[in-house]
Write a protein that holds these residues in place. Sequence first.
Motif, PDB file in Angstrom:
ATOM      1  N   LEU A 161      92.017  92.185  -6.547  1.00 52.76           N
ATOM      2  CA  LEU A 161      91.726  92.705  -7.154  1.00 52.76           C
ATOM      3  C   LEU A 161      90.184  93.687  -7.271  1.00 52.76           C
ATOM      4  O   LEU A 161      89.750  94.032  -7.127  1.00 52.76           O
ATOM      5  N   PHE A 167      90.648  93.114 -15.874  1.00 51.73           N
ATOM      6  CA  PHE A 167      90.909  91.860 -15.382  1.00 51.73           C
ATOM      7  C   PHE A 167      90.476  90.324 -16.271  1.00 51.73           C
ATOM      8  O   PHE A 167      88.728  91.088 -16.196  1.00 51.73           O
ATOM      9  N   THR A 180      95.536  89.639 -16.685  1.00 50.61           N
ATOM     10  CA  THR A 180      95.222  90.423 -15.822  1.00 50.61           C
ATOM     11  C   THR A 180      96.525  91.526 -16.159  1.00 50.61           C
ATOM     12  O   THR A 180      97.907  91.196 -16.159  1.00 50.61           O
TER      13      THR A 180
END
Length: 235
Positions: A161, A167, A180
Amino acid sequence: MTRANAARWRPIQEWAEARGAEFNQSGDGQGFLIEHPKALPGPLRIEWGVSQRSYLPGSELRMRCEMGLNRDLQLMVLCRALMENLERAVFEAYTDTLKTRVDTDTPEEMRWLVMFPKFNNAASQIVRQRFGVVGVTKELTGAWIDGELSEALAQASQDLLPEGHPFVLMSMRGNLYLRTEMSEPDLPKVQALVRLLECAAREAHRVSGRLSDDGAWPTTTSVAWTPSTRPGDVA
């Protein structure tokens, strides 16, 4: 196209079936659904396809882990850049004097930023810098985020990430949800996100045990809005 996608997704299908899950392409062949009713810590549903949220452009990966938690356990961690964008959108949409409340068409992700207090005291500096955290009470939010989940988020922020990548991870309606942006499904990333969801689910289960049957707060939270679910949505 359907056959081409089937070949491209073969590693994900084989992984899912090795776990005892069922893999199916969507009707249009442009996405897939994985159902794993015997997964631990709870039945798991994984979908990849066209995004169902305006803040996730293109395609998304969305997951749901059914946990049977206290339905008042409402917690969320999200990319800090996304949190700031959603806050601006909420402000712009509801500063109009004719719209004095957050309506039922607004996703929980946006409503919760208005309704619930932010938790800014995560033990991990990386978590504080990279993620926004909100929940129905700061005490429950802190209990959820600090510990195993904090370590998992800090690790995910390094590559899975990256900064600014949209997200959202939520505990609501007794389940854990993750969304996400994912332009193309990638097996290592799917596996890593499943592990992150499972970690969050375990921690939510631990925190859920702190709630009494009567709850710990007034019922004027999101109970006041009945969430709507579109066909095919993991929610």
